[in-house]
Each structure stands twice: as C-alpha cells, then as structure tokens.
Design a protein around this motif. Sequence first.
Motif, PDB file in Angstrom:
ATOM      1  N   THR A  99      10.364   0.074  -3.310  1.00 20.01           N
ATOM      2  CA  THR A  99      10.121  -0.817  -1.884  1.00 20.01           C
ATOM      3  C   THR A  99       8.996   0.389  -1.588  1.00 20.01           C
ATOM      4  O   THR A  99       8.197  -0.536  -1.310  1.00 20.01           O
ATOM      5  CB  THR A  99      11.047  -0.210  -1.292  1.00 20.01           C
ATOM      6  OG1 THR A  99      12.435  -0.697  -1.294  1.00 20.01           O
ATOM      7  CG2 THR A  99      10.569  -0.368   0.367  1.00 20.01           C
ATOM      8  N   ARG A 100       9.006   1.430  -2.099  1.00 17.43           N
ATOM      9  CA  ARG A 100       8.001   2.177  -1.649  1.00 17.43           C
ATOM     10  C   ARG A 100       6.633   1.975  -2.341  1.00 17.43           C
ATOM     11  O   ARG A 100       5.579   2.060  -1.635  1.00 17.43           O
ATOM     12  CB  ARG A 100       7.736   3.996  -1.714  1.00 17.43           C
ATOM     13  CG  ARG A 100       8.141   4.404  -0.520  1.00 17.43           C
ATOM     14  CD  ARG A 100       8.245   6.372  -0.223  1.00 17.43           C
ATOM     15  NE  ARG A 100       8.443   6.639  -1.766  1.00 17.43           N
ATOM     16  CZ  ARG A 100       9.480   6.830  -2.767  1.00 17.43           C
ATOM     17  NH1 ARG A 100      10.593   6.892  -1.384  1.00 17.43           N
ATOM     18  NH2 ARG A 100       9.525   7.703  -3.700  1.00 17.43           N
ATOM     19  N   LEU A 101       6.770   1.252  -3.679  1.00 16.26           N
ATOM     20  CA  LEU A 101       6.057   0.991  -4.454  1.00 16.26           C
ATOM     21  C   LEU A 101       5.100  -0.659  -4.185  1.00 16.26           C
ATOM     22  O   LEU A 101       3.523  -0.548  -3.894  1.00 16.26           O
ATOM     23  CB  LEU A 101       5.922   0.899  -5.735  1.00 16.26           C
ATOM     24  CG  LEU A 101       4.896   0.677  -6.653  1.00 16.26           C
ATOM     25  CD1 LEU A 101       3.725   1.309  -7.200  1.00 16.26           C
ATOM     26  CD2 LEU A 101       5.940   0.197  -7.951  1.00 16.26           C
ATOM     27  N   SER A 102       6.322  -1.633  -3.521  1.00 17.91           N
ATOM     28  CA  SER A 102       5.733  -2.725  -2.985  1.00 17.91           C
ATOM     29  C   SER A 102       5.341  -2.934  -1.778  1.00 17.91           C
ATOM     30  O   SER A 102       3.369  -3.629  -2.159  1.00 17.91           O
ATOM     31  CB  SER A 102       7.166  -3.038  -2.761  1.00 17.91           C
ATOM     32  OG  SER A 102       7.757  -4.101  -4.518  1.00 17.91           O
ATOM     33  N   HIS A 103       5.681  -2.108  -1.140  1.00 18.34           N
ATOM     34  CA  HIS A 103       4.957  -1.607   0.477  1.00 18.34           C
ATOM     35  C   HIS A 103       2.970  -1.148   0.070  1.00 18.34           C
ATOM     36  O   HIS A 103       2.241  -1.265   0.779  1.00 18.34           O
ATOM     37  CB  HIS A 103       5.449  -0.927   0.855  1.00 18.34           C
ATOM     38  CG  HIS A 103       6.330  -1.426   1.768  1.00 18.34           C
ATOM     39  ND1 HIS A 103       6.831  -2.804   2.415  1.00 18.34           N
ATOM     40  CD2 HIS A 103       7.541  -1.674   1.293  1.00 18.34           C
ATOM     41  CE1 HIS A 103       7.542  -2.681   3.079  1.00 18.34           C
ATOM     42  NE2 HIS A 103       8.407  -2.529   2.292  1.00 18.34           N
ATOM     43  N   ALA A 104       2.851   0.077  -0.784  1.00 16.94           N
ATOM     44  CA  ALA A 104       1.442   0.091  -0.921  1.00 16.94           C
ATOM     45  C   ALA A 104       1.069  -0.865  -1.536  1.00 16.94           C
ATOM     46  O   ALA A 104      -0.287  -1.013  -1.543  1.00 16.94           O
ATOM     47  CB  ALA A 104       1.836   2.004  -2.315  1.00 16.94           C
ATOM     48  N   ILE A 105       1.182  -1.654  -2.736  1.00 12.67           N
ATOM     49  CA  ILE A 105       0.671  -2.441  -3.691  1.00 12.67           C
ATOM     50  C   ILE A 105      -0.079  -3.629  -1.917  1.00 12.67           C
ATOM     51  O   ILE A 105      -0.708  -4.094  -2.866  1.00 12.67           O
ATOM     52  CB  ILE A 105       1.440  -3.504  -4.255  1.00 12.67           C
ATOM     53  CG1 ILE A 105       1.975  -2.502  -5.256  1.00 12.67           C
ATOM     54  CG2 ILE A 105       0.364  -4.312  -5.019  1.00 12.67           C
ATOM     55  CD1 ILE A 105       2.329  -2.405  -6.829  1.00 12.67           C
ATOM     56  N   ASP A 106       1.004  -4.090  -1.215  1.00 13.00           N
ATOM     57  CA  ASP A 106       0.431  -5.417  -0.049  1.00 13.00           C
ATOM     58  C   ASP A 106       0.174  -4.232   0.115  1.00 13.00           C
ATOM     59  O   ASP A 106      -0.681  -5.326   0.877  1.00 13.00           O
ATOM     60  CB  ASP A 106       2.153  -5.077   0.551  1.00 13.00           C
ATOM     61  CG  ASP A 106       1.444  -6.154   1.498  1.00 13.00           C
ATOM     62  OD1 ASP A 106       1.803  -7.571   0.944  1.00 13.00           O
ATOM     63  OD2 ASP A 106       1.524  -6.141   2.483  1.00 13.00           O
ATOM     64  N   ALA A 107      -0.579  -3.054   1.085  1.00 11.45           N
ATOM     65  CA  ALA A 107      -1.657  -2.752   2.005  1.00 11.45           C
ATOM     66  C   ALA A 107      -2.349  -2.549   0.936  1.00 11.45           C
ATOM     67  O   ALA A 107      -3.712  -2.312   2.053  1.00 11.45           O
ATOM     68  CB  ALA A 107      -0.694  -0.963   2.233  1.00 11.45           C
ATOM     69  N   LEU A 108      -1.890  -2.575   0.150  1.00 11.37           N
ATOM     70  CA  LEU A 108      -4.085  -2.501  -1.046  1.00 11.37           C
ATOM     71  C   LEU A 108      -4.019  -4.235  -0.645  1.00 11.37           C
ATOM     72  O   LEU A 108      -5.628  -3.552  -0.509  1.00 11.37           O
ATOM     73  CB  LEU A 108      -3.467  -1.492  -2.071  1.00 11.37           C
ATOM     74  CG  LEU A 108      -5.069  -1.648  -3.332  1.00 11.37           C
ATOM     75  CD1 LEU A 108      -5.798  -0.671  -2.441  1.00 11.37           C
ATOM     76  CD2 LEU A 108      -4.678  -0.877  -4.774  1.00 11.37           C
ATOM     77  N   VAL A 109      -3.514  -4.681  -1.290  1.00  7.93           N
ATOM     78  CA  VAL A 109      -4.138  -6.260  -1.563  1.00  7.93           C
ATOM     79  C   VAL A 109      -4.529  -7.071   0.126  1.00  7.93           C
ATOM     80  O   VAL A 109      -5.288  -7.703  -0.443  1.00  7.93           O
ATOM     81  CB  VAL A 109      -2.748  -7.301  -2.821  1.00  7.93           C
ATOM     82  CG1 VAL A 109      -3.795  -7.995  -3.158  1.00  7.93           C
ATOM     83  CG2 VAL A 109      -2.869  -5.720  -3.792  1.00  7.93           C
TER      84      VAL A 109
END
Length: 195
Positions: free
Chosen positions: A149-159
């Motif tokens: 979940t944290r990884l998915s949110h971090a990728i979203d915030a980056l992209v």
Amino acid sequence: MAELPPRKRVEDVELLRALSHPLRSALLHHLTSVGPRTASECAEAVGSTASNCSWHLRQLAQYGLVERADAEDGRERPWRARQVGLDLGDIDDDPVRRAAQLGVVGASLANEQELTQRYLDSLDDLDPAWRSAAGLSSYSLRVTPEELTRLSHAIDALVRPYVGAIRTDVPPGARPVHVGVRAFPRIEHSGKAEE
C-alpha cells in the motif's frame, strides 16, 4: 507544488459498465493523456471513426467524465477529460459490482497492451533519445500488504504531477507517455498465492 485534484471515485455500477467499453476506455485515456481533442482527432488516435467516437464521447459526457472545451478556431469543438484519474475502490464482494469493476480493469489492460504493442512496433521510427528514455521493467517483490500500500501510494505521488491533463509546467519537447503500474500478489499455476 500545488495539490493535485483527486481521482473520481467510481461506485455506480452503470458508470462502471459504461467504462468497461474498450473504445470509451481508450477515449478517456487518450484525452487524459493529450488534452482537448476533437472527435476526428480522437478517431485517428484510437483507430475508430469520428461519428463513433462522437457518440461514445457523448456517453462519457452524460457521466461527467468528459466535456466540451472551447474551440480555438470556431470550428469543431474539442472534448476534454474532466477527471484526472479514476478510483474503482477495492474489488467488491457483490458479484454485480465486481463484474463491472473487472470489466473496467479488462478494458484498461487491453488499452495498455495495445499501447505497448504500438510502441514496440514503432521502435525503428522513434528518436534514439525516446528509445533510451523508455523502460519496460518488472520486479518480483516480497512485501506485506501494508508495504505494498505504501509503495503504491509513493509511486502515485511520484508520477501524478506529470499527468498530461493537469500538468501546467510542460517543457518544450515533452510528449505524451504511457506509464502503467500493476501491483498484486503473485498467483502461481496451482492457484495459490506464494507465501
């Protein structure tokens, strides 16, 4: 950086069914990626006819996903995406809603596969800088649900700041790029998730 608009949460089964249509999915992705376009321009991009695209764009407009934009030349008015992403929520336990959600996911995956194939088919025509910048990566991770979940949110915030429909600081030489990310437990042929 300014706060980005939220994704539209899609809970209505009828809207989910409308989005599961492959052409509607392709049109919405196209407008989100490149910005306002006429039905004729959309038709050329998605491989359909202007009249067919116009009809499906009107259907998307009924659900508030696209709208008419002002025409610069006074001729055909372009369409633009009203949303900067959709949130389907968790895959539902209700079989009707789940089927509709999976229909949207299937249409999106088919669109992503087609875009990937078009990219691969055009490698010889691409500028070497774009060939070098592109990436097709896959990873096998070992994570907990919380970490994923944290990884998915971090990728979203980056992209997300680069989403074409909302980016305001587009530098010269930028062009629409497709980025797709999938993250899910790996299921082996036995039908069991690896522990």
